[in-house]
Scaffold this active site. Structure first.
Site, short mmCIF file in Angstrom:
data_model
loop_
_atom_site.label_atom_id
_atom_site.label_comp_id
_atom_site.label_asym_id
_atom_site.label_seq_id
_atom_site.Cartn_x
_atom_site.Cartn_y
_atom_site.Cartn_z
N PRO A 2 23.97 -28.15 43.38
CA PRO A 2 24.74 -27.30 42.47
C PRO A 2 26.05 -26.79 43.07
O PRO A 2 26.06 -26.12 44.10
CB PRO A 2 23.79 -26.14 42.17
CG PRO A 2 22.43 -26.71 42.40
CD PRO A 2 22.59 -27.70 43.50
N GLU A 3 27.15 -27.14 42.43
CA GLU A 3 28.46 -26.61 42.76
C GLU A 3 28.92 -25.80 41.56
O GLU A 3 28.11 -25.49 40.68
CB GLU A 3 29.43 -27.76 43.08
CG GLU A 3 28.91 -28.68 44.19
CD GLU A 3 29.85 -29.82 44.52
OE1 GLU A 3 31.06 -29.69 44.28
OE2 GLU A 3 29.37 -30.87 44.99
N LYS A 61 28.96 -20.28 44.05
CA LYS A 61 27.83 -21.12 43.66
C LYS A 61 26.55 -20.32 43.47
O LYS A 61 25.45 -20.84 43.63
CB LYS A 61 27.62 -22.20 44.72
CG LYS A 61 28.83 -23.10 44.92
CD LYS A 61 28.65 -24.05 46.08
CE LYS A 61 29.97 -24.70 46.44
NZ LYS A 61 29.88 -25.48 47.68
N HIS A 93 6.98 -26.79 42.88
CA HIS A 93 8.14 -26.18 43.53
C HIS A 93 8.64 -24.93 42.82
O HIS A 93 9.75 -24.50 43.05
CB HIS A 93 9.26 -27.21 43.65
CG HIS A 93 8.85 -28.44 44.40
ND1 HIS A 93 8.48 -29.59 43.77
CD2 HIS A 93 8.72 -28.67 45.72
CE1 HIS A 93 8.14 -30.49 44.67
NE2 HIS A 93 8.28 -29.96 45.87
N ARG A 112 13.54 -28.20 47.64
CA ARG A 112 13.63 -28.12 49.09
C ARG A 112 13.51 -26.71 49.62
O ARG A 112 13.27 -26.51 50.82
CB ARG A 112 14.94 -28.78 49.56
CG ARG A 112 14.82 -30.28 49.55
CD ARG A 112 16.15 -30.96 49.72
NE ARG A 112 16.75 -30.71 51.01
CZ ARG A 112 17.91 -31.24 51.40
NH1 ARG A 112 18.56 -32.04 50.58
NH2 ARG A 112 18.40 -30.98 52.56
N ARG A 264 29.96 -34.86 56.61
CA ARG A 264 29.62 -35.06 55.20
C ARG A 264 30.35 -36.28 54.65
O ARG A 264 31.47 -36.59 55.05
CB ARG A 264 30.01 -33.84 54.39
CG ARG A 264 28.84 -32.92 54.26
CD ARG A 264 29.24 -31.53 53.95
NE ARG A 264 28.33 -30.63 54.64
CZ ARG A 264 28.70 -29.48 55.17
NH1 ARG A 264 29.93 -29.10 55.11
NH2 ARG A 264 27.82 -28.73 55.76
#
Length: 290
Positions: A2-3, A61, A93, A112, A264
């Site tokens: 998510p940005e 964010k 999750h 995660r 990255r």
DNA sequence: CCCCAGTCCTGCGGGC
DNA sequence: TGCCCGCAGGACTGGG
């Protein structure tokens, strides 16, 4: 991942909780390692249950749920977090549940578990974020401030765009897309960019982010990202370079190249974004008209 | 101060 | 076929 566009979509997706009262706030039994929830369960419950939601904002964010009385809940999805009104994709999750007085739930789900759910008082929130750790939002910053904040950096422009202290909201995916739309080589140093480069970069940033918001963000092949109604985004079909190594550039058909910057992945078109090739994007002067 | 490498965490895909 | 390793990249930390 998510940005800005994805988090903005999450924010808009739960706007209907404004004016509703929280009736329950609890960590959900989850077999995974628990995410960070602060403060502890009792204090969290005590300060949220019975409170009405006054606004849902976005801080870079993060989704900010403002409560009457001045407290704010910060939902920070990091890599794989989701803010949902719909039933979560898996119970495995599911990390946190809010219940409201109209019977609906808002869930925080995170595969995660790198994200967090935190409650801040007005003062704590100010201490945490009003000290420059977060720059102006990428969709709110003005052209002049945008250049001023980035230009002094000796870093490569792609790396600098990821720095939330300079401008907040851009992450790895949109940094590559924005630079491609601006015809700028991601390896160029900020200090070397010219005024017309900043013009194109600023315009491309707004265009890419606004369009991505319109499409409700990017759901990559892993399928993780979803909007609040558990629906995939659509901007992944508009990607020009991200995760498209060796695919032809949509503008010039040159194969897209993948490099690594600051650990990255960066994707770019060596032709459209080649060093010194920025004139490619400039309007051709009148006399060459044929 | 500025910048980079390492860390957290889980699921997936490449390689053998 | 099955297993293992490395990679994905948010934000933060420690160190040069």
């Amino acid at each position: 991942m998510p940005e800005l566009p994805e988090v903005e979509t999450m924010r808009r997706g739960i706007l209907s909780i404004v004016g509703k009262r929280i009736t329950a706030a609890e960590r959900v039994p989850c077999p995974r390692k628990p995410i960070l929830v602060a403060p502890g369960p009792a204090a969290f419950r005590k300060r949220t249950v019975g409170r009405k939601v006054t606004a849902v904002d976005r801080l870079g964010k993060r989704v900010v749920v403002r409560l009457e009385g001045g407290d704010s809940i910060i939902l920070e999805p990091r890599m794989t977090g989701l803010v949902l009104l719909a039933d979560p994709p898996t119970t495995e999750h599911l990390r946190f549940r809010f219940e409201f007085d109209d019977g609906r739930n808002v869930y925080y789900w995170d595969r995660r578990g790198l994200g967090s759910v935190r409650l801040y008082s007005e003062k704590e929130l100010a201490q945490r974020y009003d000290d420059g750790t977060l720059g102006p939002d990428a969709l709110a910053v003005e052209r002049a401030a945008f250049e001023t904040r980035l230009k002094p950096s000796r870093r490569e422009i792609k790396v600098a765009l990821l720095d939330q202290r300079a401008v907040a909201g851009i992450g790895n995916l949109y940094a590559s897309e924005i630079l491609h739309a601006a015809f700028i080589d991601p390896r160029r140093r900020c200090t070397r960019l010219k005024s017309d480069d900043w013009d194109r970069l600023f315009a491309a940033m707004r265009d890419v982010l606004l369009t991505a918001v319109k499409y409700e963000g990017s759901t990559l092949s892993d399928g993780t990202y979803r909007n609040a109604l558990n629906k995939a985004g659509g901007y992944q079909n508009q990607h020009r370079v991200y995760d498209r190594e060796k695919s032809p550039c949509g503008t010039c058909t040159t194969p897209i190249v993948r490099i690594v910057q600051a650990q990255r992945a960066t994707f770019y078109c060596p032709t459209c974004q080649g060093r010194g090739k920025q004139s490619f994007a400039k309007p051709i002067s009148g006399k060459r008209k044929k």
